[in-house]
Scaffold this active site. Structure first.
Site, mmCIF file in Angstrom:
data_model
loop_
_atom_site.group_PDB
_atom_site.id
_atom_site.type_symbol
_atom_site.label_atom_id
_atom_site.label_comp_id
_atom_site.label_asym_id
_atom_site.label_seq_id
_atom_site.Cartn_x
_atom_site.Cartn_y
_atom_site.Cartn_z
ATOM 1 N N GLU A 242 0.830 -1.212 0.000
ATOM 2 C CA GLU A 242 0.000 0.000 0.000
ATOM 3 C C GLU A 242 0.858 1.253 0.000
ATOM 4 O O GLU A 242 0.624 2.188 -0.781
ATOM 5 C CB GLU A 242 -0.909 -0.018 1.232
ATOM 6 C CG GLU A 242 -1.653 1.277 1.494
ATOM 7 C CD GLU A 242 -2.346 1.291 2.856
ATOM 8 O OE1 GLU A 242 -2.715 2.390 3.300
ATOM 9 O OE2 GLU A 242 -2.522 0.212 3.460
ATOM 10 N N ARG A 268 3.182 35.314 -16.098
ATOM 11 C CA ARG A 268 2.873 36.390 -15.160
ATOM 12 C C ARG A 268 3.970 37.454 -15.169
ATOM 13 O O ARG A 268 5.167 37.130 -15.076
ATOM 14 C CB ARG A 268 2.715 35.809 -13.743
ATOM 15 C CG ARG A 268 2.501 36.826 -12.644
ATOM 16 C CD ARG A 268 1.188 37.550 -12.759
ATOM 17 N NE ARG A 268 0.889 38.304 -11.548
ATOM 18 C CZ ARG A 268 -0.051 39.235 -11.476
ATOM 19 N NH1 ARG A 268 -0.786 39.525 -12.542
ATOM 20 N NH2 ARG A 268 -0.261 39.864 -10.336
ATOM 21 N N GLN A 336 2.312 30.051 -3.241
ATOM 22 C CA GLN A 336 3.145 31.242 -3.051
ATOM 23 C C GLN A 336 3.544 31.850 -4.395
ATOM 24 O O GLN A 336 3.514 33.071 -4.570
ATOM 25 C CB GLN A 336 4.398 30.865 -2.250
ATOM 26 C CG GLN A 336 5.190 32.049 -1.725
ATOM 27 C CD GLN A 336 4.480 32.740 -0.563
ATOM 28 O OE1 GLN A 336 3.557 32.198 0.021
ATOM 29 N NE2 GLN A 336 4.921 33.947 -0.225
ATOM 30 N N GLU A 367 5.705 9.909 11.118
ATOM 31 C CA GLU A 367 6.492 9.533 12.300
ATOM 32 C C GLU A 367 6.643 8.023 12.407
ATOM 33 O O GLU A 367 7.739 7.498 12.678
ATOM 34 C CB GLU A 367 5.825 10.093 13.564
ATOM 35 C CG GLU A 367 5.870 11.604 13.689
ATOM 36 C CD GLU A 367 4.822 12.320 12.847
ATOM 37 O OE1 GLU A 367 4.844 13.563 12.813
ATOM 38 O OE2 GLU A 367 3.971 11.647 12.220
#
Length: 397
Positions: A242, A268, A336, A367
Site C-alpha cells: 500500500e 505572469r 506562493q 512519524e
C-alpha cells in the site's frame, strides 16, 4: 531496476491521461466542494480497465505490475487526489490483497465486478483507539461452528460509506496480541453491518471516509482470508505494498504543482518582467523539480522491492514519507508563486494542498514510517516489542 517506462507502460500512461482529462478533471473541483463520491467517473475508469490493473485476467484484471498501477494513480492524482485515493483503496488495499491471499473461490466471489467498478472495495483496519498502533484493534470475531460473529467498530475507512465488499481485521485470540488477528471478507449487505457516519474531512473530499459498525455480523468460515490468527502477515505485507503504490499520489500532486507553477512563471509579469526571471521564483521551481525527481525515483525503487518481496518495508516507508511531505511543500510553494490567485478557490492549488496533507497521515503517519525505516537500518533488537518499558515519573519501570 529500469527507471524508464517501457513502451507498454507509456501507452497506459497516455491512455490514462486522456481518460482523466476527459472524465475526471472537469468534475474535480465540484467533487471537492460538494464532498460527493464521483460514482460516474469511477465507473468510467472501470470501463477503461483502470481500476484493477494488477488483478489476474480471470477476474477481469489486466495482470500488470504495481508500476502500471502507480502510473495510473499518478495521472488521476494530477486532477483529483481524492479520486486517486479511492481508486487506490479499491484496487490495492482491497482487491490486490484478496488476489494475493484469497482462495480461487474467494477470488471468484469477492472480486466479481471489482475491475469494472460495479463492486467497490475497502480495507477496514483502523479503529477509534487503534490508529498508528494497528495491531491493537479491539474488533472481535468469535468462532461459532461454521461461522464467525464479528463485533466492533472501524474508523477513518476510505470508501467505507460506499463499499460493497470489505477486508476486515478482527481479533480471534485477543490473548495472543498481534498473533491473534484474523482477516475476513465481509459484504456491506450483511445483517448487522452499518455505516455509523460519514466523516467530514479537511481534504480528500469526494473520497468518502466513514465510521463502520459490526453488530453480530455473521461471516462463514469460507469467507475468512487466510488461516485463523495469521492475519498480521496479510496486514503487514499489505501495508508495505500500500505504501509503495500510494506514493504515486503525492508524485502526481508534485507534477501538477510544478507544471502549473512553470506555466504561471512564464506568463505572469511584475515590475516589467516575467516572474520566472526572479531568482527566488527560480529557486522554488528548482526545489520542486528536485523533489519530484527524487520522489519518483523512490517510488519506482519501492515498487520494484515489493514486487519481489511484499514483506520488505524500508523502501515503501521511505518513498511515501518523502513524497508525501514533498507534495505538501510543493503545493504550498505553488500557492506562493501564484500569489493571491493561488489562494483563491478558482485554482486547484489550495485543494491540492489540503489533499496532500492526508498523505503524511494515512498508511501510517510520517512519524511511524520513520520508525520503521530506522529500525530496519538498526537491525534486530530495535523492534518496538523488544524495547524496555519507559520509566515512570519517579524513574521506576
Amino acid at each position: 531496476m529500469d527507471l524508464r517506462l517501457s513502451p507498454d507502460e507509456e501507452a497506459v500512461r497516455d491512455a490514462a491521461r486522456e481518460i482523466v482529462r476527459r472524465e475526471v478533471a472537469p468534475i474535480a473541483d465540484r467533487t471537492d466542494r460538494e464532498d460527493r463520491f464521483p460514482a460516474e467517473a469511477f465507473a468510467r475508469l472501470g470501463e477503461h480497465g483502470l481500476l484493477a490493473p494488477t488483478l489476474p485476467p480471470e477476474v477481469g484484471g489486466l495482470g500488470l505490475s504495481y508500476r502500471v498501477q502507480a502510473v495510473i494513480l499518478e495521472e488521476i492524482a494530477r486532477a483529483s487526489p481524492a479520486l486517486a485515493l479511492s481508486v487506490g483503496a479499491h484496487s490495492n488495499l482491497y482487491a490486490d490483497n484478496v488476489a494475493r491471499n484469497g482462495t480461487a473461490d474467494q477470488r471468484r466471489r469477492f472480486l466479481a465486478g471489482v475491475a469494472e467498478g460495479r463492486s467497490i472495495g475497502a480495507l477496514a483496519l483502523t479503529e477509534p483507539d487503534a490508529g498508528s498502533d494497528a495491531v491493537a484493534i479491539r474488533t472481535r470475531a468469535e468462532r461459532r461452528g461454521p461461522e464467525y460473529v464479528l463485533r466492533g467498530s472501524k474508523q477513518f475507512i476510505t470508501n467505507g460509506p460506499v463499499a460493497s465488499v470489505l477486508l476486515v481485521y478482527a481479533k480471534t485470540a485477543p490473548e495472543r496480541g498481534p498473533r491473534g488477528i484474523t482477516a475476513f471478507l465481509v459484504r456491506s449487505d450483511a445483517p448487522g453491518f452499518s455505516v455509523a457516519r460519514a466523516l467530514d474531512k479537511m481534504g480528500m473530499r469526494g473520497s468518502p471516509t466513514g465510521e463502520l459498525a459490526f453488530r453480530d455480523v455473521r461471516v462463514p468460515v469460507g469467507d475468512r482470508l487466510g488461516e485463523e490468527n495469521e492475519g498480521v502477515r496479510i496486514m503487514m505485507s499489505g501495508l508495505n505494498v500500500e505504501r509503495a503504490v500510494l506514493a504515486a499520489i503525492p508524485v502526481g500532486i508534485l507534477e501538477e504543482c510544478l507544471a502549473r507553477s512553470l506555466a504561471y512563471a512564464r506568463e505572469r509579469e511584475q515590475f516589467g518582467q516575467k516572474i520566472g526571471r526572479f531568482e527566488l521564483i527560480q529557486e522554488k521551481l528548482a526545489n520542486m523539480h528536485a523533489d519530484l525527481s527524487a520522489s519518483r525515483l523512490l517510488l519506482y525503487a519501492a515498487l520494484d522491492e515489493v514486487a519481489q518481496d511484499p514483506t520488505r518495508r524500508i523502501a515503501s516507508a521511505t518513498a511515501l514519507t518523502y513524497a508525501s511531505e514533498a507534495s505538501t511543500r510543493a503545493a504550498l510553494e505553488a500557492i506562493q508563486i501564484h500569489g493571491g490567485y493561488g489562494y483563491m478557490r478558482d485554482l486547484p492549488l489550495e485543494r491540492l494542498a489540503r489533499d496532500a496533507k492526508l498523505l503524511e497521515i494515512g498508511a501510517g503517519t510520517s512519524e511511524i514510517r520513520r520508525l520503521l525505516v530506522a529500525r530496519e537500518l538498526l537491525g534486530p533488537g530495535y523492534e518496538r516489542d523488544e524495547r524496555p518499558p519507559a520509566p515512570g515519573p519517579s524513574g521506576a519501570g
